[in-house]
Design a protein around this motif. Structure first.
Motif, PDB file in Angstrom:
ATOM      1  N   GLY A  13     -26.117   5.517  -9.419  1.00  8.99           N
ATOM      2  CA  GLY A  13     -26.544   6.895  -9.583  1.00  8.99           C
ATOM      3  C   GLY A  13     -26.632   7.704  -8.317  1.00  8.99           C
ATOM      4  N   THR A  18     -30.830   6.449 -10.527  1.00  7.36           N
ATOM      5  CA  THR A  18     -31.785   5.352 -10.579  1.00  7.36           C
ATOM      6  C   THR A  18     -31.569   4.336  -9.466  1.00  7.36           C
ATOM      7  OG1 THR A  18     -30.284   4.363 -12.196  1.00  7.36           O
ATOM      8  CG2 THR A  18     -32.243   5.448 -13.054  1.00  7.36           C
ATOM      9  N   GLN A  82     -16.007   5.805 -32.567  1.00  6.86           N
ATOM     10  CA  GLN A  82     -15.730   7.034 -31.819  1.00  6.86           C
ATOM     11  C   GLN A  82     -16.447   6.943 -30.462  1.00  6.86           C
ATOM     12  OE1 GLN A  82     -16.341  10.608 -34.127  1.00  6.86           O
ATOM     13  NE2 GLN A  82     -15.814  11.960 -32.436  1.00  6.86           N
ATOM     14  N   PHE A  88     -11.732   4.550 -24.206  1.00  6.11           N
ATOM     15  CA  PHE A  88     -12.064   3.370 -25.013  1.00  6.11           C
ATOM     16  C   PHE A  88     -11.454   3.424 -26.411  1.00  6.11           C
ATOM     17  CE2 PHE A  88     -15.268   3.043 -21.730  1.00  6.11           C
ATOM     18  CZ  PHE A  88     -15.402   1.678 -21.541  1.00  6.11           C
ATOM     19  N   TYR A  94     -15.101  -1.853 -31.545  1.00  3.99           N
ATOM     20  CA  TYR A  94     -15.621  -2.908 -30.668  1.00  3.99           C
ATOM     21  C   TYR A  94     -17.144  -2.890 -30.705  1.00  3.99           C
ATOM     22  CZ  TYR A  94     -16.116   1.037 -27.407  1.00  3.99           C
ATOM     23  OH  TYR A  94     -16.445   2.243 -26.846  1.00  3.99           O
TER      24      TYR A  94
ATOM     25  N   GLY B 122     -26.297   7.513 -12.735  1.00  5.25           N
ATOM     26  CA  GLY B 122     -27.589   6.855 -12.878  1.00  5.25           C
ATOM     27  C   GLY B 122     -27.392   5.550 -13.605  1.00  5.25           C
ATOM     28  N   MET B 123     -28.461   5.076 -14.214  1.00  8.82           N
ATOM     29  CA  MET B 123     -28.389   3.821 -14.940  1.00  8.82           C
ATOM     30  C   MET B 123     -27.246   3.821 -15.945  1.00  8.82           C
ATOM     31  SD  MET B 123     -29.189   2.451 -18.043  1.00  8.82           S
ATOM     32  CE  MET B 123     -30.409   3.506 -18.825  1.00  8.82           C
ATOM     33  N   THR B 125     -24.323   5.434 -15.979  1.00 14.26           N
ATOM     34  CA  THR B 125     -22.970   5.296 -15.434  1.00 14.26           C
ATOM     35  C   THR B 125     -22.756   3.918 -14.835  1.00 14.26           C
ATOM     36  OG1 THR B 125     -23.732   6.297 -13.371  1.00 14.26           O
ATOM     37  CG2 THR B 125     -22.657   7.754 -14.963  1.00 14.26           C
ATOM     38  N   GLU B 126     -23.831   3.269 -14.437  1.00 18.68           N
ATOM     39  CA  GLU B 126     -23.680   1.962 -13.818  1.00 18.68           C
ATOM     40  C   GLU B 126     -23.733   0.805 -14.818  1.00 18.68           C
ATOM     41  OE1 GLU B 126     -26.404   1.134 -10.616  1.00 18.68           O
ATOM     42  OE2 GLU B 126     -25.085  -0.425  -9.836  1.00 18.68           O
ATOM     43  N   PHE B 127     -24.655   0.889 -15.781  1.00 21.94           N
ATOM     44  CA  PHE B 127     -24.872  -0.278 -16.645  1.00 21.94           C
ATOM     45  C   PHE B 127     -24.530  -0.057 -18.117  1.00 21.94           C
ATOM     46  CE2 PHE B 127     -27.719  -0.953 -12.997  1.00 21.94           C
ATOM     47  CZ  PHE B 127     -27.211  -2.168 -12.547  1.00 21.94           C
ATOM     48  N   GLU B 128     -24.205   1.185 -18.509  1.00 22.36           N
ATOM     49  CA  GLU B 128     -23.830   1.422 -19.914  1.00 22.36           C
ATOM     50  C   GLU B 128     -22.364   1.841 -20.053  1.00 22.36           C
ATOM     51  OE1 GLU B 128     -26.472   4.329 -21.597  1.00 22.36           O
ATOM     52  OE2 GLU B 128     -28.105   2.905 -21.825  1.00 22.36           O
ATOM     53  N   ASN B 129     -21.958   2.861 -19.290  1.00 16.13           N
ATOM     54  CA  ASN B 129     -20.627   3.436 -19.507  1.00 16.13           C
ATOM     55  C   ASN B 129     -19.462   2.456 -19.349  1.00 16.13           C
ATOM     56  OD1 ASN B 129     -22.033   5.715 -20.030  1.00 16.13           O
ATOM     57  ND2 ASN B 129     -21.229   6.946 -18.362  1.00 16.13           N
ATOM     58  N   PRO B 130     -19.556   1.454 -18.477  1.00 18.47           N
ATOM     59  CA  PRO B 130     -18.453   0.484 -18.415  1.00 18.47           C
ATOM     60  C   PRO B 130     -18.253  -0.293 -19.718  1.00 18.47           C
ATOM     61  CG  PRO B 130     -19.760   0.374 -16.412  1.00 18.47           C
ATOM     62  CD  PRO B 130     -20.529   1.233 -17.381  1.00 18.47           C
ATOM     63  N   TYR B 131     -19.246  -0.246 -20.611  1.00 20.33           N
ATOM     64  CA  TYR B 131     -19.155  -0.981 -21.878  1.00 20.33           C
ATOM     65  C   TYR B 131     -18.808  -0.079 -23.053  1.00 20.33           C
ATOM     66  CZ  TYR B 131     -21.137  -4.621 -18.998  1.00 20.33           C
ATOM     67  OH  TYR B 131     -21.327  -5.530 -17.998  1.00 20.33           O
ATOM     68  N   GLY B 132     -18.605   1.217 -22.793  1.00 17.43           N
ATOM     69  CA  GLY B 132     -18.079   2.113 -23.821  1.00 17.43           C
ATOM     70  C   GLY B 132     -19.047   2.539 -24.904  1.00 17.43           C
ATOM     71  N   PRO B 133     -20.166   3.202 -24.554  1.00 15.21           N
ATOM     72  CA  PRO B 133     -21.075   3.695 -25.589  1.00 15.21           C
ATOM     73  C   PRO B 133     -20.382   4.703 -26.514  1.00 15.21           C
ATOM     74  CG  PRO B 133     -21.648   4.618 -23.442  1.00 15.21           C
ATOM     75  CD  PRO B 133     -20.621   3.568 -23.205  1.00 15.21           C
ATOM     76  N   ALA B 134     -20.939   4.866 -27.711  1.00  9.27           N
ATOM     77  CA  ALA B 134     -20.377   5.798 -28.688  1.00  9.27           C
ATOM     78  C   ALA B 134     -20.677   7.236 -28.267  1.00  9.27           C
ATOM     79  CB  ALA B 134     -20.956   5.519 -30.070  1.00  9.27           C
ATOM     80  N   THR B 139     -25.263   6.146 -29.961  1.00 13.59           N
ATOM     81  CA  THR B 139     -25.462   4.739 -29.641  1.00 13.59           C
ATOM     82  C   THR B 139     -26.895   4.277 -29.888  1.00 13.59           C
ATOM     83  OG1 THR B 139     -23.781   4.979 -27.948  1.00 13.59           O
ATOM     84  CG2 THR B 139     -25.142   2.997 -27.858  1.00 13.59           C
TER      85      THR B 139
END
Lengths: 144, 364
Positions: A13, A18, A82, A88, A94, B122-123, B125-134, B139
């Protein structure tokens, strides 16, 4: 390899977020070594996630990174049709899930290696590591 | 604070998919002007202003509207900003910081694009977005939904009643974005997944619109022509912004805010005659109804399967169609629940007027 992966990399961040790159570097260096480490508060002994500069339970700054087993279970999940990020779309559907590690702390990841329709809450899973680029490795989970 | 303040007028712009070329300032000022006309009050007689404070500066709004309020603040509780704003306005009046407070919020939107959640570093972009949230806020609510199904056996067929009943109500609301489009359970179940378990008709439509109301003291309210709508109690509580950071995904902050409001009011869940509840998704409305005490924990599925919650029913909920059928003008979305409660209590519900309209529980 670096040029092939187009999906978002983990972006810390910065000072209005954060964490800074410096702060979470150990986490991503560990995943590169195919290890999962989690911040632990040395003051009250508990683990927490996501990483913060202070323990969210007792506000102590006396922290350390500890290696965890990578074993856990699916606490909650969604099957994405979506995605927020169009990159993605090629992967749908997925599984995006909250994984409760055996050590008690929860982490966001994907459950892979299984038909999304077969994923169940409380399913036992283990960490697997995906080297997405030369510099970055994501931790994902598959049924154990 | 019980009964010491009242809403004396309100304004509402029709919720539409887009208001091309219209600004947040312009829309919220429109709603504010409507509220002033409705209350029979002049701008100069308003000495307090509450707006949504996460996306606009309060003093930018007062400047735009040519106001110089004494009490001014922004609340930034996202979709709850409308209800929170009314509670803050009541507190300001009750404590003497202002005599008459305008609360006004708008959601502008001019393109047909769906909302993406902004990639604030923030959190996420670092720990959620690499996994492709809806997309958008789906989500967190899908995770909540999956846990509620797991813990309580709640089914999609049961919660589909929320969407269907509210659509029925919206048919009598000319301001609703889905006015004139009835749906049945089958339509909800057959609608596509945004992300399992959330289907299209269980999630809100991104829209534009605005709501406003005016709060003054109960004493002063008597000198205005509208029937005062007294604020009997209020409670404000918060959860972690990120759903999965909560200890339990199926328990909301309403477990803490509702008892405060009830205690202040002197009433309990059994006294409530109708409810206007935040409904960005069927599952959130379901969880909040449980946590308010109106429905026992874990029994929301059977409740909706067995209860007519339309404006004609035994316990009306979201009589204007809610956000699910009325539309969600961004962070102004939850304000509709306060405005509709006010309208019903004033007896101006028209064809969707509820019979018992004295006591409403609003959840922003």
């Amino acid at each position: 390899m670096e040029n092939m992966y187009t999906k978002p990399l983990p972006i810390p961040g910065g000072i209005f977020g954060t964490t800074t790159r410096e702060f979470t570097r150990p986490f991503w260096e560990a995943t590169k070594k195919h290890e999962l480490i989690i911040p632990r508060c040395k003051s009250h002994g508990g683990l927490f996630f996501y990483p913060r500069e202070l323990c969210p339970v007792c506000l102590s700054s006396d922290l350390e990174w500890v290696k965890v087993s990578g074993n856990g279970r699916v606490y909650a999940f969604t099957i994405v049709y979506q995605p927020n990020d169009p990159l993605f779309v090629e992967d749908v559907p997925y599984v995006y899930a909250v994984i409760q590690l055996d050590e008690g702390v929860r982490i966001i990841s994907n459950v892979i290696g299984i038909d999304p329709a077969d994923v169940k809450i409380d399913m036992i899973v283990e960490a697997v590591f995906e080297d997405i680029t030369d510099d970055w490795t994501l931790v994902k989970f598959k049924p154990k | 604070m019980r009964g010491q303040t009242a809403i004396i007028g309100y304004g509402e712009l029709p919720t539409k998919r887009i208001y091309p070329g219209r600004t947040m300032n312009g829309l919220l000022a429109d709603a504010a002007r409507e509220a002033m006309i409705d209350a029979h009050i002049q701008k100069e007689d308003i000495d307090g202003l509450v707006v949504e404070g996460g996306s606009i500066y309060p003093t930018a709004v007062s400047e735009y509207m040519g106001m110089a309020p004494n009490f001014i603040t922004g609340v930034s509780t996202m979709g709850a900003s409308g209800a929170t704003g009314v509670a803050v306005a009541a507190m300001a009046v009750y404590s003497g910081l202002a005599e008459t407070v305008l609360v006004t919020l708008a959601g502008p939107r001019e393109s047909g694009d769906p909302w993406g959640s902004a990639p604030t570093p923030g959190m996420r972009t670092e720990f959620e977005n690499p996994y492709g949230p809806a997309i958008a806020a789906n989500t967190g609510y899908a995770l909540m939904y999956s846990r509620h199904m797991h813990e309580y056996g709640t089914t999609q067929e049961q919660l589909a009643n929320i969407a269907v009943n509210q659509r029925f109500n919206a048919l009598e609301n000319p301001n609703a974005v889905f006015q004139g489009q009835p749906i049945e359970i089958k339509d909800v179940i057959d609608s596509r997944y945004i992300n399992y378990p959330i289907r299209l008709l269980e999630s809100v439509m991104p829209c534009a619109g605005a709501f406003a109301c005016i709060v003054t003291s109960a004493e002063r309210a008597k000198s205005f022509p509208n029937k005062p709508v007294y604020i009997l109690g209020a409670g404000i509580a918060s959860d972690p912004l990120t759903t999965w950071q909560r200890d339990r995904l199926t328990v909301s902050a309403v477990t803490r805010s509702a008892p405060i409001a009830f205690k202040m009011s002197g009433y309990g869940p059994k006294d409530i005659e109708f409810a206007e509840f935040y409904d960005c998704y069927t599952i959130l409305e379901a969880v909040c109804l449980e946590d308010s005490g109106l429905v026992p924990k874990g029994e929301i599925g059977p409740f909706f399967a067995e209860t007519d919650t339309t404006y004609k029913g035994s316990f009306p909920i979201n009589t204007d169609g809610g956000q699910l059928s009325g539309g969600q003008p961004m962070d102004a979305g939850g304000f509709r629940h306060v405005i509709e409660a006010t309208r019903q209590i004033m007896g101006r519900g028209g064809k969707r007027q509820v019979e018992r309209n004295d006591l409403c529980l609003v959840n922003g």
